[in-house]
Design an enzyme around this catalytic site. Structure first.
Site, PDB file in Angstrom:
ATOM      1  N   LYS A 189      -1.635  23.673  -0.054  1.00 11.43           N
ATOM      2  CA  LYS A 189      -0.887  24.257  -1.166  1.00 11.43           C
ATOM      3  C   LYS A 189      -1.851  24.474  -2.342  1.00 11.43           C
ATOM      4  O   LYS A 189      -2.275  23.526  -2.995  1.00 11.43           O
ATOM      5  CB  LYS A 189       0.249  23.340  -1.640  1.00 11.43           C
ATOM      6  CG  LYS A 189       1.166  24.115  -2.605  1.00 11.43           C
ATOM      7  CD  LYS A 189       1.950  23.244  -3.544  1.00 11.43           C
ATOM      8  CE  LYS A 189       1.307  23.037  -4.882  1.00 11.43           C
ATOM      9  NZ  LYS A 189       1.063  24.241  -5.695  1.00 11.43           N
ATOM     10  N   GLU A 192      -0.192  27.264  -8.166  1.00 14.13           N
ATOM     11  CA  GLU A 192       0.650  28.463  -8.363  1.00 14.13           C
ATOM     12  C   GLU A 192      -0.056  29.492  -9.254  1.00 14.13           C
ATOM     13  O   GLU A 192       0.314  30.653  -9.278  1.00 14.13           O
ATOM     14  CB  GLU A 192       2.009  28.071  -8.967  1.00 14.13           C
ATOM     15  CG  GLU A 192       1.984  27.308 -10.285  1.00 14.13           C
ATOM     16  CD  GLU A 192       1.721  25.798 -10.131  1.00 14.13           C
ATOM     17  OE1 GLU A 192       1.247  25.370  -9.066  1.00 14.13           O
ATOM     18  OE2 GLU A 192       1.994  25.061 -11.102  1.00 14.13           O
ATOM     19  N   GLY A 242      -6.537  17.255  -8.738  1.00 12.58           N
ATOM     20  CA  GLY A 242      -5.748  17.727  -9.873  1.00 12.58           C
ATOM     21  C   GLY A 242      -5.730  16.681 -10.962  1.00 12.58           C
ATOM     22  O   GLY A 242      -6.631  15.832 -11.052  1.00 12.58           O
ATOM     23  N   GLU A 264      -8.853  13.233  -6.151  1.00 11.13           N
ATOM     24  CA  GLU A 264      -9.952  13.656  -7.047  1.00 11.13           C
ATOM     25  C   GLU A 264      -9.296  14.066  -8.355  1.00 11.13           C
ATOM     26  O   GLU A 264      -8.642  15.114  -8.419  1.00 11.13           O
ATOM     27  CB  GLU A 264     -10.697  14.854  -6.450  1.00 11.13           C
ATOM     28  CG  GLU A 264     -11.432  14.572  -5.161  1.00 11.13           C
ATOM     29  CD  GLU A 264     -12.651  13.714  -5.351  1.00 11.13           C
ATOM     30  OE1 GLU A 264     -13.147  13.591  -6.484  1.00 11.13           O
ATOM     31  OE2 GLU A 264     -13.114  13.142  -4.355  1.00 11.13           O
ATOM     32  N   CYS A 298     -13.533  19.272 -14.000  1.00 12.19           N
ATOM     33  CA  CYS A 298     -13.390  17.810 -13.908  1.00 12.19           C
ATOM     34  C   CYS A 298     -14.676  17.126 -14.350  1.00 12.19           C
ATOM     35  O   CYS A 298     -14.657  16.050 -14.920  1.00 12.19           O
ATOM     36  CB  CYS A 298     -13.011  17.401 -12.500  1.00 12.19           C
ATOM     37  SG  CYS A 298     -14.202  17.927 -11.263  1.00 12.19           S
ATOM     38  N   GLU A 398      -8.934  13.810 -21.594  1.00 12.91           N
ATOM     39  CA  GLU A 398      -9.533  15.019 -21.032  1.00 12.91           C
ATOM     40  C   GLU A 398      -8.973  16.231 -21.780  1.00 12.91           C
ATOM     41  O   GLU A 398      -7.782  16.519 -21.673  1.00 12.91           O
ATOM     42  CB  GLU A 398      -9.157  15.080 -19.550  1.00 12.91           C
ATOM     43  CG  GLU A 398      -9.934  16.075 -18.758  1.00 12.91           C
ATOM     44  CD  GLU A 398      -9.485  16.119 -17.305  1.00 12.91           C
ATOM     45  OE1 GLU A 398      -8.270  16.044 -17.041  1.00 12.91           O
ATOM     46  OE2 GLU A 398     -10.366  16.242 -16.438  1.00 12.91           O
TER      47      GLU A 398
END
Ligand code: NAD
Length: 506
Positions: A189, A192, A242, A264, A298, A398
């Site tokens: 997946k 989106e 994600g 991750e 990341c 972040e």
């Protein structure tokens, strides 16, 4: 506006939106509903994708399960699996331009970087192919003459792969070829926001001859598709990249069936700069570390910890270089920094900057949106904040934008403490000509990757992943391949020398 370097806007034809379908059991399935993606840089609809439902997700899981049970893939030899993976690698190389252009339109990243991402990914497929042939277990021939022990490695089974929008093709290629090399079947997946490069890869998988049902793709949102892929009892493992917040939701969803989960997640990655370092190279790496992929990375080095003696001059050099980085139209091959993925995310970045200034940080550069004539407002200026202290949100969270926080230190121990004072532990860097400093730093910092006198280099051979809330499990390298394997011990008695447990009656 500060004097920045803005690249020219390129005239493009209005793109024909890419139509993305689910791939289930080797068939392309139009969704009952669709979702549109508007290009962050151009404001145009660039893809129309199937919006997955629970029943489409169930069908994809069933297809992956049945393909796994049929042995159509896991039953092949490593050589046969490697042959298919190598064909996929060649097909990726032949399709870089098409995939990269679509990825730039959907994500807003510069076309040069999309080309690098897609073109570079084929090497991950080739490396995974080598592992399909060379992976092995252990044998124990020292257990006594009546015993042979063998440790075999078997595919984990059906794997859900859930990916983010920031490096859609690269991150998929950090997972999928390794899962396939191990003999697993999968359901992917994508985000989106950037689904199309995954669909294009699905086309290449079929062209390369991957059997039906071995790789299925369901497009759509976290709900219902992602959460079902995590919770479903017919899925044996979830490999997720994600945000930390969604990673925690996935771990909860997986706990029902205690399936394996590899995560991750986010980072707040520091580079520590000592006075004896090659400061010109360090300044360039800092600028690369914070602006690459518009800081939506990341591994973004969103905080630097600079020795007090050199902090002022070093920051001035970083500011000078920041003004020379080419921001603007992602379709211009010279552009180094493109658009922010969504307008809401741009607002969030700006709020972080405002809050930092209110908390006492000094704005040295940027701090505003960056409107580009002809393209709109979904860009952000290169931004540098000094006087940041470890307690500020900007030093701890972040931001995921082109925003650099500057902190200072006096001693190596103090720098290490500041690095480790974080819930994250993805990567860290040190700049010094002193090998002792570099080694002590590398040993003591809590991070999955440490760079010394460089930033963000990577190779398929070297494994990647985080500690603490940056994740668990490893990707790429031999360890990344092993994530998709389970281990079984086989004990074989040789001859009939076993001592009976039950005392025999005379
Ligand atoms: P995200 O967590 O919002 O979404 C990632 C994926 O999860 C998407 O496909 C999304 O649809 C899906 N998802 C959302 N809710 C879900 C749910 N409840 N169950 C299952 N799936 C769900 O992340 P993002 O905004 O796409 O990506 C940015 C984040 O990814 C950043 O935090 C970044 O640090 C992280 N990231 C980490 C790495 C790494 O290797 N450590 C690499 C790239 C990005």
């Amino acid at each position: 506006m500060p004097e920045l370097t803005i690249s020219d806007v390129i005239e493009i034809d209005e793109p024909v939106p890419f139509v993305g379908k689910h791939l289930i059991n080797g068939e392309w399935i139009s969704g009952s509903e669709t979702l549109e993606r508007v290009s962050p840089s151009h404001g145009l609809v660039v893809s129309i994708s199937a919006k997955g439902t629970a029943s489409e997700t169930e069908n994809a899981i069933a297809a992956a399960r049945s393909a796994f049970e049929s042995d159509s893939w896991s039953g092949l030899s490593g050589k046969q699996r490697a042959t298919t993976l190598l064909k996929v690698a060649d097909l990726i190389d032949a399709n870089v331009e098409r995939i990269a252009a679509q990825e730039t339109l959907e994500s807003g990243k510069p076309i040069a970087q999309s080309r690098g991402e897609v073109g570079g990914a084929s090497d991950l497929w080739r490396y995974a192919a080598s592992l399909a042939r060379t992976g092995h277990g252990d044998s124990h021939n020292s257990l006594g003459e009546d015993m042979l022990g063998i440790v075999v490695k078997e595919p984990v089974g059906v794997v859900s792969i859930i990916t983010p929008w920031n490096f859609p093709f690269w991150i998929l290629s950090q997972k999928l070829p390794f899962a396939l090399a191990a003999g697993c079947t999968v359901i992917v997946k994508p985000s989106e926001m950037t689904p199309s490069s995954t669909v294009m890869l699905g086309e290449l998988l079929l062209e390369a001859g991957l059997p039906a049902g071995v790789c299925n793709i369901v497009l759509g949102h976290g709900e219902p598709v992602g959460s079902l892929l995590a919770a479903h009892k017919e899925v044996d493992m979830v490999s997720f990249t994600g945000s930390t917040i969604v990673g925690k939701l996935i771990t909860q969803a997986c706990s029902n069936t205690l399936k394996k989960v590899a995560l991750e997640l986010g980072g707040k990655n520091p580079q520590v700069i000592f006075p004896d370092a090659d400061l010109e190279s360090a300044a360039d790496a800092v600028v690369f570390g914070v602006y690459f992929n518009v800081g939506q990375c990341c591994n973004s080095s969103s905080r630097i910890i600079v020795h007090e003696d050199i902090a002022d001059t070093f920051v001035q050099r970083v500011i000078e270089l920041s003004k020379q980085v080419k921001f603007g139209d992602p379709m211009n091959p010279d552009t180094q920094v493109g658009a922010i993925v969504t307008d809401e995310h741009n607002t969030k970045i700006h709020e972080y900057v405002q809050a930092a200034i209110e908390a006492g940080a000094k704005l040295e550069l940027g701090g505003e949106r960056l409107p580009i004539d002809g393209l709109g407002n979904q860009f952000y200026q290169p931004t540098v904040l000094s006087g940041v202290t470890p307690d500020m949100d900007i030093a701890r969270e972040e931001v995921f934008g082109p925003v650099l926080s500057v902190l200072t230190f006096r001693t190596l121990n103090q720098a290490i403490t500041m690095v480790n004072d974080s819930v994250f532990g993805l990567s860290a860097g040190v700049w010094s000509e002193n090998v002792h400093t570099c080694i002590e730093f590398s040993r003591k910092v809590e991070a999955g990757t440490v760079w010394t006198n460089t930033w963000m280099d990577g190779y398929p051979e070297l494994t990647f992943g985080g500690v603490k809330q940056s994740g668990q499990g490893r990707e790429i390298g031999r360890y990344g391949y092993e994530e998709f394997l389970k281990v079984k011990s086989i004990l074989m008695r040789i001859g009939r020398s076993r001592t009976p447990w039950v005392e025999q009656r005379a």
